[in-house]
Design a protein around this motif. Structure first.
Motif, PDB file in Angstrom:
ATOM      1  N   PHE A  40     -55.313 -21.381   0.980  1.00  0.00           N
ATOM      2  CA  PHE A  40     -54.378 -20.416   1.553  1.00  0.00           C
ATOM      3  C   PHE A  40     -53.511 -21.056   2.643  1.00  0.00           C
ATOM      4  CE2 PHE A  40     -53.406 -16.759   4.384  1.00  0.00           C
ATOM      5  CZ  PHE A  40     -52.736 -15.966   3.475  1.00  0.00           C
ATOM      6  N   THR A  41     -54.128 -21.795   3.548  1.00  0.00           N
ATOM      7  CA  THR A  41     -53.349 -22.407   4.630  1.00  0.00           C
ATOM      8  C   THR A  41     -52.411 -23.494   4.108  1.00  0.00           C
ATOM      9  OG1 THR A  41     -55.204 -23.874   5.166  1.00  0.00           O
ATOM     10  CG2 THR A  41     -54.978 -21.861   6.482  1.00  0.00           C
ATOM     11  N   CYS A  42     -52.845 -24.247   3.110  1.00  0.00           N
ATOM     12  CA  CYS A  42     -51.948 -25.265   2.526  1.00  0.00           C
ATOM     13  C   CYS A  42     -50.737 -24.613   1.865  1.00  0.00           C
ATOM     14  CB  CYS A  42     -52.703 -26.129   1.520  1.00  0.00           C
ATOM     15  SG  CYS A  42     -53.782 -27.337   2.304  1.00  0.00           S
ATOM     16  N   LEU A  43     -50.953 -23.502   1.158  1.00  0.00           N
ATOM     17  CA  LEU A  43     -49.827 -22.784   0.552  1.00  0.00           C
ATOM     18  C   LEU A  43     -48.846 -22.299   1.616  1.00  0.00           C
ATOM     19  CD1 LEU A  43     -51.372 -20.566  -2.276  1.00  0.00           C
ATOM     20  CD2 LEU A  43     -49.705 -22.402  -2.533  1.00  0.00           C
ATOM     21  N   LEU A  44     -49.379 -21.702   2.676  1.00  0.00           N
ATOM     22  CA  LEU A  44     -48.500 -21.165   3.718  1.00  0.00           C
ATOM     23  C   LEU A  44     -47.780 -22.256   4.499  1.00  0.00           C
ATOM     24  CD1 LEU A  44     -50.563 -18.173   5.143  1.00  0.00           C
ATOM     25  CD2 LEU A  44     -48.695 -18.143   3.483  1.00  0.00           C
ATOM     26  N   GLN A  45     -48.383 -23.424   4.617  1.00  0.00           N
ATOM     27  CA  GLN A  45     -47.727 -24.533   5.305  1.00  0.00           C
ATOM     28  C   GLN A  45     -46.572 -25.089   4.491  1.00  0.00           C
ATOM     29  OE1 GLN A  45     -50.960 -27.259   5.868  1.00  0.00           O
ATOM     30  NE2 GLN A  45     -51.425 -26.507   7.920  1.00  0.00           N
ATOM     31  N   ARG A  46     -46.692 -25.072   3.179  1.00  0.00           N
ATOM     32  CA  ARG A  46     -45.726 -25.750   2.316  1.00  0.00           C
ATOM     33  C   ARG A  46     -44.680 -24.839   1.671  1.00  0.00           C
ATOM     34  NH1 ARG A  46     -50.328 -28.424   2.611  1.00  0.00           N
ATOM     35  NH2 ARG A  46     -50.405 -30.674   2.491  1.00  0.00           N
ATOM     36  N   PHE A  47     -44.958 -23.524   1.628  1.00  0.00           N
ATOM     37  CA  PHE A  47     -44.050 -22.618   0.923  1.00  0.00           C
ATOM     38  C   PHE A  47     -43.801 -21.341   1.711  1.00  0.00           C
ATOM     39  CE2 PHE A  47     -46.368 -25.011  -2.328  1.00  0.00           C
ATOM     40  CZ  PHE A  47     -45.312 -25.573  -3.029  1.00  0.00           C
ATOM     41  N   LYS A  48     -42.612 -20.786   1.494  1.00  0.00           N
ATOM     42  CA  LYS A  48     -42.293 -19.456   1.993  1.00  0.00           C
ATOM     43  C   LYS A  48     -42.462 -18.514   0.805  1.00  0.00           C
ATOM     44  CE  LYS A  48     -38.713 -16.578   3.880  1.00  0.00           C
ATOM     45  NZ  LYS A  48     -37.284 -16.416   4.097  1.00  0.00           N
ATOM     46  N   LEU A  49     -43.284 -17.488   0.970  1.00  0.00           N
ATOM     47  CA  LEU A  49     -43.562 -16.529  -0.100  1.00  0.00           C
ATOM     48  C   LEU A  49     -42.873 -15.214   0.222  1.00  0.00           C
ATOM     49  CD1 LEU A  49     -47.414 -17.158  -0.326  1.00  0.00           C
ATOM     50  CD2 LEU A  49     -45.634 -18.285  -1.637  1.00  0.00           C
ATOM     51  N   SER A  50     -42.189 -14.632  -0.766  1.00  0.00           N
ATOM     52  CA  SER A  50     -41.539 -13.335  -0.561  1.00  0.00           C
ATOM     53  C   SER A  50     -41.372 -12.642  -1.902  1.00  0.00           C
ATOM     54  CB  SER A  50     -40.182 -13.511   0.118  1.00  0.00           C
ATOM     55  OG  SER A  50     -39.314 -14.256  -0.717  1.00  0.00           O
ATOM     56  N   TYR A  51     -41.083 -11.360  -1.831  1.00  0.00           N
ATOM     57  CA  TYR A  51     -40.796 -10.606  -3.048  1.00  0.00           C
ATOM     58  C   TYR A  51     -39.304 -10.687  -3.329  1.00  0.00           C
ATOM     59  CZ  TYR A  51     -45.433  -8.666  -3.316  1.00  0.00           C
ATOM     60  OH  TYR A  51     -46.786  -8.534  -3.459  1.00  0.00           O
ATOM     61  N   PRO A  52     -38.900 -10.601  -4.594  1.00  0.00           N
ATOM     62  CA  PRO A  52     -37.473 -10.571  -4.912  1.00  0.00           C
ATOM     63  C   PRO A  52     -36.806  -9.369  -4.241  1.00  0.00           C
ATOM     64  CG  PRO A  52     -38.772 -10.937  -6.894  1.00  0.00           C
ATOM     65  CD  PRO A  52     -39.733 -10.588  -5.795  1.00  0.00           C
ATOM     66  N   ALA A  53     -35.533  -9.498  -3.940  1.00  0.00           N
ATOM     67  CA  ALA A  53     -34.783  -8.422  -3.285  1.00  0.00           C
ATOM     68  C   ALA A  53     -34.943  -7.113  -4.047  1.00  0.00           C
ATOM     69  CB  ALA A  53     -33.309  -8.800  -3.183  1.00  0.00           C
ATOM     70  N   GLY A  54     -35.227  -6.053  -3.322  1.00  0.00           N
ATOM     71  CA  GLY A  54     -35.339  -4.725  -3.918  1.00  0.00           C
ATOM     72  C   GLY A  54     -36.696  -4.405  -4.520  1.00  0.00           C
ATOM     73  N   GLU A  55     -37.614  -5.348  -4.566  1.00  0.00           N
ATOM     74  CA  GLU A  55     -38.947  -5.083  -5.123  1.00  0.00           C
ATOM     75  C   GLU A  55     -39.952  -4.913  -3.990  1.00  0.00           C
ATOM     76  OE1 GLU A  55     -40.299  -7.570  -8.306  1.00  0.00           O
ATOM     77  OE2 GLU A  55     -38.289  -7.757  -9.150  1.00  0.00           O
ATOM     78  N   GLN A  56     -40.897  -4.029  -4.195  1.00  0.00           N
ATOM     79  CA  GLN A  56     -41.912  -3.751  -3.196  1.00  0.00           C
ATOM     80  C   GLN A  56     -43.289  -4.195  -3.708  1.00  0.00           C
ATOM     81  OE1 GLN A  56     -41.581  -2.406  -0.050  1.00  0.00           O
ATOM     82  NE2 GLN A  56     -39.414  -2.733  -0.420  1.00  0.00           N
ATOM     83  N   PRO A  57     -44.123  -4.719  -2.828  1.00  0.00           N
ATOM     84  CA  PRO A  57     -45.478  -5.092  -3.253  1.00  0.00           C
ATOM     85  C   PRO A  57     -46.291  -3.855  -3.615  1.00  0.00           C
ATOM     86  CG  PRO A  57     -45.250  -5.322  -0.881  1.00  0.00           C
ATOM     87  CD  PRO A  57     -43.892  -4.988  -1.420  1.00  0.00           C
ATOM     88  N   SER A  58     -47.264  -4.040  -4.480  1.00  0.00           N
ATOM     89  CA  SER A  58     -48.114  -2.939  -4.921  1.00  0.00           C
ATOM     90  C   SER A  58     -49.573  -3.377  -4.883  1.00  0.00           C
ATOM     91  CB  SER A  58     -47.732  -2.542  -6.349  1.00  0.00           C
ATOM     92  OG  SER A  58     -48.691  -1.644  -6.858  1.00  0.00           O
ATOM     93  N   LEU A  59     -50.439  -2.448  -4.571  1.00  0.00           N
ATOM     94  CA  LEU A  59     -51.876  -2.718  -4.590  1.00  0.00           C
ATOM     95  C   LEU A  59     -52.520  -2.204  -5.881  1.00  0.00           C
ATOM     96  CD1 LEU A  59     -52.784  -1.865  -0.882  1.00  0.00           C
ATOM     97  CD2 LEU A  59     -52.411  -4.114  -1.905  1.00  0.00           C
ATOM     98  N   GLU A  60     -51.692  -1.841  -6.871  1.00  0.00           N
ATOM     99  CA  GLU A  60     -52.221  -1.364  -8.146  1.00  0.00           C
ATOM    100  C   GLU A  60     -52.918  -2.510  -8.868  1.00  0.00           C
ATOM    101  OE1 GLU A  60     -49.556   0.884 -10.608  1.00  0.00           O
ATOM    102  OE2 GLU A  60     -48.411   1.519  -8.842  1.00  0.00           O
ATOM    103  N   PHE A  61     -53.905  -2.153  -9.691  1.00  0.00           N
ATOM    104  CA  PHE A  61     -54.678  -3.157 -10.407  1.00  0.00           C
ATOM    105  C   PHE A  61     -55.052  -2.652 -11.793  1.00  0.00           C
ATOM    106  CE2 PHE A  61     -57.507  -0.441  -8.017  1.00  0.00           C
ATOM    107  CZ  PHE A  61     -58.498  -0.119  -8.935  1.00  0.00           C
TER     108      PHE A  61
END
Length: 150
Positions: free
Chosen positions: A111-132
């Motif tokens: 997790f820390t290596c990913l966050l150090q090396r990349f910026k993570l975001s959702y595409p414009a206009g999309e919202q995250p969901s906790l659905e599974f």
């Protein structure tokens, strides 16, 4: 790994991801090896028992906001990481996951290596969901994510 204690919010986010993710909500089936009385119930020897970890990980008496993603669940008033008795993603007791310590270490490093090396975001206009979706494990529904090198 020596930095983990210096990164309480990151550690809290990882724990909250595990709490909300709960990928094996029914745990591994067990069998009662003897007749057992639990409160007012009798569990006969040979009965299959499923420990519903979801009931603990989302217990309204244990978590301030049990159905919301909230890393504050794992931070005290001073912003320091705190352990919670109701945090059982690896099960508990004699049958706890043997790989728990390795998994905790790998989750932190990955997790820390990913966050150090990349910026993570959702595409414009999309919202995250906790659905599974539920199957042998609990998996997130398909989603899109933008991953940009830092």
């Amino acid at each position: 790994m020596s930095d983990r204690d210096n990164l309480p919010y990151t550690n809290a986010v990882i724990h909250e991801i595990q709490r909300m993710g709960n990928i094996i909500p029914l745990n591994v089936p067990r069998t009662a090896n003897k007749d057992t009385v639990l409160d007012k119930y009798t569990i006969p020897k040979g009965t299959m028992v499923l420990a519903a970890l979801n009931s603990v990980l989302h217990d309204e008496s244990q978590w301030e906001t049990p159905h919301s993603f909230n890393p504050q669940h794992f931070l005290d008033q001073d912003g320091k990481f705190r352990k919670r008795d109701a945090f059982l993603p690896f099960s508990t007791g004699k049958r706890v996951c043997l790989g728990e310590q390795l998994a905790r270490m790998e989750l932190f490093l990955f997790f820390t290596c990913l966050l150090q090396r990349f910026k993570l975001s959702y595409p414009a206009g999309e919202q995250p969901s906790l659905e599974f979706t539920m199957g042998g494990t609990r998996a997130p529904k398909p989603y899109r994510l933008c991953v940009v090198p830092r």
